[in-house]
Enzyme design. Structure first.
Site, short mmCIF file in Angstrom:
data_model
loop_
_atom_site.label_atom_id
_atom_site.label_comp_id
_atom_site.label_asym_id
_atom_site.label_seq_id
_atom_site.Cartn_x
_atom_site.Cartn_y
_atom_site.Cartn_z
N ARG A 56 0.93 -1.11 0.09
CA ARG A 56 -0.09 0.10 -0.18
C ARG A 56 0.80 1.40 -0.13
O ARG A 56 0.50 2.27 -0.19
CB ARG A 56 -1.01 -0.05 1.24
N ASP B 11 -6.76 20.59 -12.72
CA ASP B 11 -7.00 19.26 -13.05
C ASP B 11 -6.72 19.44 -14.69
O ASP B 11 -7.18 20.24 -15.34
CB ASP B 11 -8.53 19.07 -13.06
N TYR C 250 -15.52 18.82 -14.16
CA TYR C 250 -15.65 17.42 -14.28
C TYR C 250 -16.97 17.10 -13.29
O TYR C 250 -16.96 17.37 -12.09
CB TYR C 250 -14.59 16.50 -14.13
N LYS D 190 -7.44 8.96 -19.07
CA LYS D 190 -7.83 9.60 -20.39
C LYS D 190 -6.46 9.56 -21.37
O LYS D 190 -5.95 8.58 -21.55
CB LYS D 190 -8.55 10.96 -20.07
#
Ligand SMILES: *Cc1c(COP(=O)(O)O)cnc(C)c1O
Length: 362
Positions: free
Chosen positions: A53, A175, A104, A200
């Protein structure tokens, strides 16, 4: 994790070179050219990694490459929204976040959810109205920018807003999913943190979900890494490997997709049923506004090559009427079809759009 990147990833190399070379094993006999997929939940104790992790060498390679392109230190996340949630958590209890009203939808929904539960206060603004955004920054703890916005394609003056926000003592987050670090580097424009949906353009093949956060501030990096360690919003090693493989061709894909988009924008302006074409002048996302919601609904089912699908930034061209989603704000036109222009031959893309537009007359 090495503090100094290897010599060939130094910022003196140009972005297209760094996209290919950053995050590779050293040039030594019998080293593989590509970092392996390390499948491990734990590591022999006493070193830097310890547990799955906290770290993974396949993530590290991806992080070195994307960090090198954005100009900071990168942390990989399980998805773009996992990265968004981690960054929004920088805000103290009850503090104010300024954000674009057309950011978004998932980011706006996270803000709405946090606000509804009294965690923070969200102030949604029109990012193209720089004076209003600057005024809104005055008592903010964090200013969230997305530029161009998804799907309105509005562009913010990142440099001016970032200066005002930092003077007010607020974190500035951008972003950068739509522009990619090849077309815009927000850290150079004054942002503290860059966020990506690596799902993306970075990964680029519509085959995985991943997110990323990049900052040049070591203290902030430590805080965000600590949050990721605690929440476990980490990617799988295979996803990180695929995303890195995708990133190698990012410059070529962005160049081709952008050239296709620019050509199509010119041809679509004045085409039948087209009320408006929204395009910020760079990138490969185009907002095609048809004369009605009904026309847009029909149109998305009439293309043969363009795929009717949400998401964007893949090698293949996709399209979608955004208002089909109930979560989309009423300020997005009913007839807006978001085109994610891919890297196919532009003549085939154009022929398909033309036949789909013509079919609306029948
Ligand atoms: C898709 C997207 C996100 C969310 O990323 P996921 O990887 O889907 O979680 C965030 N911001 C923008 C601009 C996006 O397009």
């Amino acid at each position: 994790m090495p503090d100094e990147p290897p010599a060939r990833t130094q910022p003196t190399a140009r972005p297209a070179t760094r996209a290919v070379h950053a995050g590779r094993p050293p040039h030594e006999t019998d080293q593989p050219l590509n970092v392996p997929i390390t499948m491990a939940s734990t590591y022999v104790a006493g070193g830097e990694f310890e547990y799955g992790r906290y770290a993974n060498p396949t993530w590290t390679a991806f992080e070195e490459a994307l960090g090198s392109l954005e100009g900071g230190r990168c942390l990989a996340f399980a998805s773009g929204l996992a990265a968004v949630a981690t960054v929004l958590d920088l805000v103290g209890q009850g503090q104010t976040v300024v954000a674009p009203r057309h950011a978004y939808t998932g980011s706006v929904m996270q803000l709405g959810d946090l606000e509804a539960r009294g965690r923070l206060s969200a102030r949604l603004v029109d990012v193209t109205d720089t004076d209003t955004v600057v005024a809104a920054c005055a008592d903010a703890a964090l200013v969230w920018l997305e530029s161009p916005t998804n799907p309105a394609l509005e562009v913010a003056d990142i440099e001016v807003i970032a200066r005002a926000a930092r003077e007010a003592g607020a974190y500035v987050v951008v972003d950068n999913t739509f522009a990619t670090p090849l077309l815009q580097r927000p850290l150079e424009l004054g942002a503290d943190v860059v966020v990506h949906s690596a799902t993306k353009y970075i990964a680029g093949h519509s085959d995985l979900l991943m997110g990323a956060v990049i900052t040049a501030d070591d203290e902030l990096y430590g805080v965000l890494k600590g949050r990721r360690d605690l929440t476990g919003a980490v990617p799988g090693a295979f996803e990180a490997w695929l995303a890195l493989r995708g990133l190698r061709t990012l410059p070529l894909r962005v160049e081709r997709a952008q050239a296709n988009a620019q050509e199509l924008v010119g041809r679509l302006r004045g085409a039948p049923h087209v009320a408006e074409v929204r395009y910020p002048g760079f990138g490969a996302i185009v907002g095609l506004v048809l004369d009605s919601g009904l026309a847009a609904d029909l149109f998305q089912h009439k293309t043969l090559l363009w795929v009717y699908a949400t998401s964007l930034g893949g090698v293949e061209s996709t399209l979608e009427r955004r208002r089909r989603w109930k979560s989309e704000p009423a300020t997005i036109p009913e007839g807006l079809v978001r085109l994610s222009v891919g890297i196919e031959d532009v003549e085939d893309l154009w022929a398909d759009l033309q036949q789909a537009l013509a079919s609306l007359d029948q």
